[in-house]
Scaffold this motif. Sequence first.
Motif, PDB file in Angstrom:
ATOM      1  N   GLY A 381       9.424 -18.910   3.474  1.00  0.00           N
ATOM      2  CA  GLY A 381       8.594 -18.832   2.180  1.00  0.00           C
ATOM      3  C   GLY A 381       9.378 -18.868   0.733  1.00  0.00           C
ATOM      4  O   GLY A 381       8.699 -18.382  -0.124  1.00  0.00           O
ATOM      5  N   VAL A 382      10.329 -19.436   0.828  1.00  0.00           N
ATOM      6  CA  VAL A 382      11.319 -19.532  -0.345  1.00  0.00           C
ATOM      7  C   VAL A 382      10.716 -20.827  -1.069  1.00  0.00           C
ATOM      8  O   VAL A 382      10.583 -21.951  -0.322  1.00  0.00           O
ATOM      9  N   GLN A 383      10.614 -20.871  -2.410  1.00  0.00           N
ATOM     10  CA  GLN A 383       9.786 -22.204  -2.795  1.00  0.00           C
ATOM     11  C   GLN A 383      10.847 -22.894  -3.601  1.00  0.00           C
ATOM     12  O   GLN A 383      10.593 -24.268  -3.681  1.00  0.00           O
ATOM     13  N   LYS A 384      11.837 -22.465  -4.159  1.00  0.00           N
ATOM     14  CA  LYS A 384      12.943 -23.199  -5.016  1.00  0.00           C
ATOM     15  C   LYS A 384      14.221 -22.771  -4.294  1.00  0.00           C
ATOM     16  O   LYS A 384      14.455 -21.474  -4.097  1.00  0.00           O
ATOM     17  N   ILE A 385      15.345 -23.991  -4.060  1.00  0.00           N
ATOM     18  CA  ILE A 385      16.436 -23.418  -3.683  1.00  0.00           C
ATOM     19  C   ILE A 385      17.624 -24.265  -4.527  1.00  0.00           C
ATOM     20  O   ILE A 385      17.459 -25.577  -4.500  1.00  0.00           O
ATOM     21  N   GLY A 386      18.506 -23.357  -5.158  1.00  0.00           N
ATOM     22  CA  GLY A 386      19.486 -24.036  -5.816  1.00  0.00           C
ATOM     23  C   GLY A 386      20.836 -24.008  -5.088  1.00  0.00           C
ATOM     24  O   GLY A 386      21.316 -22.986  -4.403  1.00  0.00           O
ATOM     25  N   ILE A 387      21.514 -25.206  -5.158  1.00  0.00           N
ATOM     26  CA  ILE A 387      22.765 -25.319  -4.289  1.00  0.00           C
ATOM     27  C   ILE A 387      24.037 -24.993  -5.263  1.00  0.00           C
ATOM     28  O   ILE A 387      23.970 -26.091  -6.281  1.00  0.00           O
ATOM     29  N   TYR A 388      24.776 -24.208  -5.286  1.00  0.00           N
ATOM     30  CA  TYR A 388      26.022 -23.781  -6.148  1.00  0.00           C
ATOM     31  C   TYR A 388      27.081 -24.485  -5.369  1.00  0.00           C
ATOM     32  O   TYR A 388      27.556 -23.962  -4.181  1.00  0.00           O
ATOM     33  N   ASN A 389      27.741 -25.422  -5.764  1.00  0.00           N
ATOM     34  CA  ASN A 389      27.612 -26.076  -7.291  1.00  0.00           C
ATOM     35  C   ASN A 389      27.380 -27.518  -6.896  1.00  0.00           C
ATOM     36  O   ASN A 389      27.870 -28.213  -5.880  1.00  0.00           O
TER      37      ASN A 389
END
Length: 678
Positions: A381-389
């Motif tokens: 159910g996650v709509q956006k995912i940010g990969i660090y870094n």
Amino acid sequence: MIKINYTRGRKMVLSTAFFLMAFLLAPVTLFAQQSFITIQQKVAGNIFYQSDQKEFVIHVAADSVEWACYDFWEQKILSGKKAVAGDTALLNIEPGKLGWFKLLIKSKQNSAVTGSKETFFAIVSNFDLSTVSQSAFIGQTHAWQSTDILIPIAKKMGVKYVRDAIRWDVVEKQKQVYTFGTKEDAFIAQLAANNLKPYLVCALYNPLYDNGKAPVSAEGRMAFAKYVKQLLTHYPGIENVEIWNEPDIGTFSQGLTTEDQKTTFYYNLLKASYDEVHPTFPNVKIVGMVVSDLATESFLGKILQKGALSSMNEYAFHSYIPVSEAIVTDINKHKNVIKAYNNNNLIPINLSETGFTTFTFTEKEQANNLPRRIVTALANGVQKIGIYNLQNKSTLNDSEGAFGLIRHPDDTLGAYTPKPGFATYAALTRQLSGAIFVAEEQISPGLINAYKFTKGSDEVRVMYSLSGTGVRLFTDAASLEVVDIMGNSTIYNAVNDTVSITLDANPVYIKGVLKAPFAQEKILPATAPFSLKYGFYFGGYTEITQDSIAAAKWISAIAEIVGHDGKRTRVVAKPAVQSKATWKAAITKAGLYNISVYIPGNAALNAYSTTKAKYTIFAGGAEVAAVVVDQFKDQGKWVDLGSYQLPRGTNNYVELTDTLPAHDRPLRADALKFTLTP
């Protein structure tokens, strides 16, 4: 004849007479003068589109260079030799496939090797981001980095959003005077020129307000809200803004000490920002919370019970939980607290920071974990995912500096050169941009991970098996396309409406319409010895703890007490009766398995540990043996727990408890290995 002189520090030197004799009698070895090799990049970071010329300029004082190219699986796929003219050789290397590659260069003079150097490169398929309207994928940059270089690299990676900050103290250097510099304007313009969108963090402190600490005063929070409004006015293309960053930790809540202070500060700041911004910019998504993975349910609840959900359009959190699939635990924590304060309803959730540092994980582990983490998050159910870094923060061998998918510009292995994770993220963005999650399919649960997406009229499935097994795919189509973790496509022709493939821990993308029963596991015979490893960083590992007593909680041991691979280990200082760790195996091939456990330790420190650690072995859910190990005596080594017949499935496990009557010595846990020899 031999004279030995002792110097301070107990070093020994030979007398001049002995040295001359030894030199005259010894065979003479001729060494070629060492050459310094420079690899000049024709393309930033050696990150190429498939249609690009893959060129490398080699500068070296030699008469020739030899080179070899290796892929993600460490297979040599190309090699060659090139004459050097004017201390320069131009290499044009075409591996013929996509992915991440290592390039090894050796210089030669008169047939003798005079130097060597390695670097890395990536080849990604051409990808038109202008056609991507819906995407879940975010890259992370930092304002002090070279966005001129990083934004085109982010475009090649295939993300649609770049997360960064245009800081409050940069915009408002004089009260109520807002200035946007050429750097900030260029950043936004570069994103647009590369068909990327900003996902902006609005932060941080401003020395004009609250003594440069968390803006808790009415003046300070209103000034912050107006900064956000000015940001959106100056850059009307912004669609998402996060309000602050990780208010639960000390770095981002300076001046505040208690949970009540921090939660009150954040709620007031969020509400002021929403009330100021939303009426003028109703289509901009105001993203709230943005908490670290240390935020407790109590912390979250104290913000939401004040009514914070009415002051945000989306909810963001960060998680660096080490096992990819365990992200479900954190997602559910946030879902549950949202529903508790929102009449059992959810709002859109973003995982705006997650990743794997190559200080803790190998580069291959990072590459493997990224698509697993992303797909698991999408499926829950996650709509956006940010990969660090996107880029390593430093060249230091430390955790924070090594999250990047590409290297630091000062890295000796090449400025901005890719890690394998860059290629796996690029492969995923191409397969799943615009895709909609449909269902997690139950194909031998616990042994096969299978996720179904639709992309327009097409079906895309992501499948992998951490233990390795086969799968039959059922289709009326003549063939199915299978894309590997690096983005390479293979067409499998159907035989009797069936395509059979082998799965391993690296996710693949299966493209084509399947028919019922869609897929079934194909049990493969064990033809060679193999091992399955489980632990805190690998999965299959859980802990039971007594949370009411601090010393009876499982925590990370000090860095000096290392595991089998040098990583941090787990410890409970004073194990209570119920303190337990469990390693559960996913067995796809039944047979006789040798089980061994690594005991954390440090020979120099002689780590204090329990002398009666009990390892209880269960096969198919039934106890078959118990082995007591002296963790103090056996620290720093693998200990054999015996060999046992294990059936297929997920009900084979080992439990660790402490059997010292006083429970007054630390109980330690690291990795456990199941090894099958056919």
